[in-house]
Design an enzyme around this catalytic site. Sequence first.
Site, mmCIF file in Angstrom:
data_model
loop_
_atom_site.group_PDB
_atom_site.id
_atom_site.type_symbol
_atom_site.label_atom_id
_atom_site.label_comp_id
_atom_site.label_asym_id
_atom_site.label_seq_id
_atom_site.Cartn_x
_atom_site.Cartn_y
_atom_site.Cartn_z
ATOM 1 N N HIS A 270 0.839 -1.205 0.000
ATOM 2 C CA HIS A 270 0.000 0.000 0.000
ATOM 3 C C HIS A 270 0.867 1.245 0.000
ATOM 4 C CE1 HIS A 270 -2.547 3.219 1.585
ATOM 5 N NE2 HIS A 270 -3.605 2.504 1.234
ATOM 6 N N GLY A 271 1.807 1.327 0.930
ATOM 7 C CA GLY A 271 2.749 2.439 0.968
ATOM 8 C C GLY A 271 2.393 3.555 1.919
ATOM 9 N N ASP A 272 1.117 3.624 2.352
ATOM 10 C CA ASP A 272 0.698 4.676 3.280
ATOM 11 C C ASP A 272 -0.501 4.192 4.092
ATOM 12 O OD1 ASP A 272 0.783 7.151 4.534
ATOM 13 O OD2 ASP A 272 -0.465 8.148 3.031
ATOM 14 N N LEU A 273 -0.391 2.988 4.625
ATOM 15 C CA LEU A 273 -1.507 2.381 5.349
ATOM 16 C C LEU A 273 -1.581 2.932 6.765
ATOM 17 C CD1 LEU A 273 -3.754 0.227 5.151
ATOM 18 C CD2 LEU A 273 -2.119 -1.397 6.154
#
Length: 303
Positions: free
Chosen positions: A195-198
């Site tokens: 996701h990278g920005d959960l």
Amino acid sequence: MIDIPEAFAHETISREREPGQQWLTALPGLADELLQRWSCVPDGPIMHGCIGVVIPVRRRDLPPAVIKISFPHPGNVFEPDAFVAWNGQGAVRLFERDDERYAMLLERTDGATLADVTDVTDFDEAVGILGRLSHRLAVDAPAGLPRLSDIVADWTDEIRTTAAELGNPLPRRSLDIAAETLRDLGPDQPETLVHGDLHDANVLRGDREPWLAIDPKGYVGDPAYDTITVIRSLRFAPLLFASDPATDIHRGLDLFCEAAEIDRERARRWAQVRAVKAALWGRRHGDPDWLIRATDQLAEMLF
């Protein structure tokens, strides 16, 4: 024509300057074009985040939806690719996309985030939700997405250079440990969609599924990379000011890793690296003092 929220316009111009003003000027016309092309009608007040507007809409052949239009930014390029790969499993569905205009037609939820809801009051429950969602989103990555191994390749030099420019505000040990992790874990990473920005504000309550992710970066690499954003979620920030923050943070780390089915040591090490980077970024970009102090403390506790 849509009415652009004043707060969003002010924030965009403050951050992006003249390009932001030009984009805002074109935004109402762009929104009208997308409404017509995708056969949608507005269905509620416009919402916004930091980098885009969200227009609730209806279309005859779809459930309630939103048109999301983002300011053109490299961090937004691969968002629709992540949604395609997930195909609604753990994330909102993607119905239409216009990559050139950074626009998508997405599934609509009731708008409540995990950070907002009042019936998820238990820390363990909230961490478990994020962990289980992280596990569901960890699918085989499609071709063409940015690799975390490439993204972090220069982080060691960047961290040391930034720290020196800021007067070395962090202990040397923090920087050395971050460098060790980047050397050990950075180059060799799995072919997994990340996701990278959960965090809790990027998880919405859904009807089709209990919780659905939004706003992915769409990276390829180690799912443990997302650990820091979970720990620094709004819901968990007060733990950093508790009487025994280290115990609470490490317990949260254990709970998240168990639910996400990721290696606890890898998660701890990635979180420490990203805490160091966030502490330096926050100083350079004007984070509030309390958040900088909390992030400094987090980098120390994750040794």
